[in-house]
Design a protein around this motif. Structure first.
Motif, PDB file in Angstrom:
ATOM      1  N   ARG A 272      54.284  34.906  46.679  1.00  0.00           N
ATOM      2  CA  ARG A 272      55.258  35.513  46.152  1.00  0.00           C
ATOM      3  C   ARG A 272      56.637  35.388  46.640  1.00  0.00           C
TER       4      ARG A 272
ATOM      5  N   PHE B  62      42.160  39.820  44.430  1.00  0.00           N
ATOM      6  CA  PHE B  62      43.550  39.642  43.995  1.00  0.00           C
ATOM      7  C   PHE B  62      43.678  39.045  42.615  1.00  0.00           C
TER       8      PHE B  62
ATOM      9  N   CYS C 127      46.106  38.533  39.527  1.00  0.00           N
ATOM     10  CA  CYS C 127      47.500  38.537  38.914  1.00  0.00           C
ATOM     11  C   CYS C 127      47.507  37.450  37.759  1.00  0.00           C
TER      12      CYS C 127
ATOM     13  N   SER D  28      48.821  36.033  49.186  1.00  0.00           N
ATOM     14  CA  SER D  28      49.675  36.473  48.072  1.00  0.00           C
ATOM     15  C   SER D  28      51.140  36.764  48.501  1.00  0.00           C
TER      16      SER D  28
ATOM     17  N   LEU E 180      47.459  34.153  39.853  1.00  0.00           N
ATOM     18  CA  LEU E 180      47.039  33.741  40.975  1.00  0.00           C
ATOM     19  C   LEU E 180      45.641  34.775  40.874  1.00  0.00           C
TER      20      LEU E 180
END
Length: 250
Positions: free
Chosen positions: A62, A21, A23, A58, A33
């Motif tokens: 979020r 992931f 971000c 995540s 992240l």
């Protein structure tokens, strides 16, 4: 700060059980992240476990309801809580679905804020700090041989050839393996030029000198992250390979 991530099946495996992931923008209370998860190849549904760990982690961040009240000094606690939440969700699914019994995953997640890096870690995926002078491993592998090494029972040379060097002692999502014992790590970035996160499909294939050469080489961050994957495959690609490379720009 620039970042890029890739995950690759490798040469020897038919299925990719890694998940990542990336971000590089605000998510929940965090400014960024990054996550690497490596599903257990010897257990059922390792690909499900790693994907679920990334999604649940995540998603927890979020949707965190108290985001406006979270300060940098709270980042580490929130990372660890997100990892524990993800591990709990994996255990729930494994208990209700016969085909998912025994699944688990490593997980290394980080947030970079100001001059600090905050890390939640379990298993043997790694985070490194790299500059032109060398490599510093920021995480400690949760393996049988690493425990022997830390206690002085084996030397570094003996550890490299030990038959149990890949046996994990802590795994997210498998009860009885320290599945909720998450390392929380805070480090100053100091002179870091880049942060490298990876699964053992990279760290087992590429030596530190090569990491330094590629990470500090020419090209956009996407190119250099891709070169790391290519090099691991060129050297045999014995496992799935996941890489997240983060350039620190000051």
């Amino acid at each position: 700060m620039y970042a890029a991530g890739f995950t690759d099946t490798g040469v020897a495996r038919s299925q990719n059980q890694d998940s990542i992931f990336v971000c590089n923008k605000p998510i929940g209370p965090f400014p960024n992240l990054f996550i690497v998860a490596d599903g257990m190849g010897g257990h059922n549904a390792g690909d499900v476990a790693s994907a679920m760990a990334v999604a649940k982690f995540s998603g927890y961040i979020r949707g965190y309801g108290a985001s406006p009240y979270i300060l940098p000094e709270n980042y580490l606690d929130l990372l660890v809580s997100a990892a524990q939440h993800a591990g709990g969700e994996i255990i729930k699914l494994a208990e209700t679905e016969e085909t998912m019994r025994g699944m688990g995953t490593t997980l290394t997640a980080c947030v970079i804020a100001g001059e600090k890096i905050f890390i939640a870690h379990i298993g043997d995926s790694r985070a490194y700090s790299i500059n032109m002078f060398g490599v510093k491993q920021l995480t400690t592998d949760h393996t049988y041989v690493e425990e022997l090494l830390q206690s002085g029972k084996v030397s570094k040379k003996e550890a490299l050839a030990h038959p149990k060097r890949h046996v994990l002692t802590r795994v997210l999502g498998i009860p009885g393996t320290g599945g909720m014992e998450i390392d929380g790590i805070v480090r100053e970035l100091g002179e870091s030029a880049a942060i490298l996160m990876c699964s053992d499909g990279l760290s087992n294939m590429i030596d530190n000198d090569t990491l330094v050469r590629i990470v500090n080489g020419l090209g956009y961050v996407e190119n250099r992250a891709g070169y790391l994957v290519d090099e691991a495959n060129r050297r045999g690609g014995h496992d799935n390979i996941s890489v997240i490379l983060i350039d620190i720009v000051r």
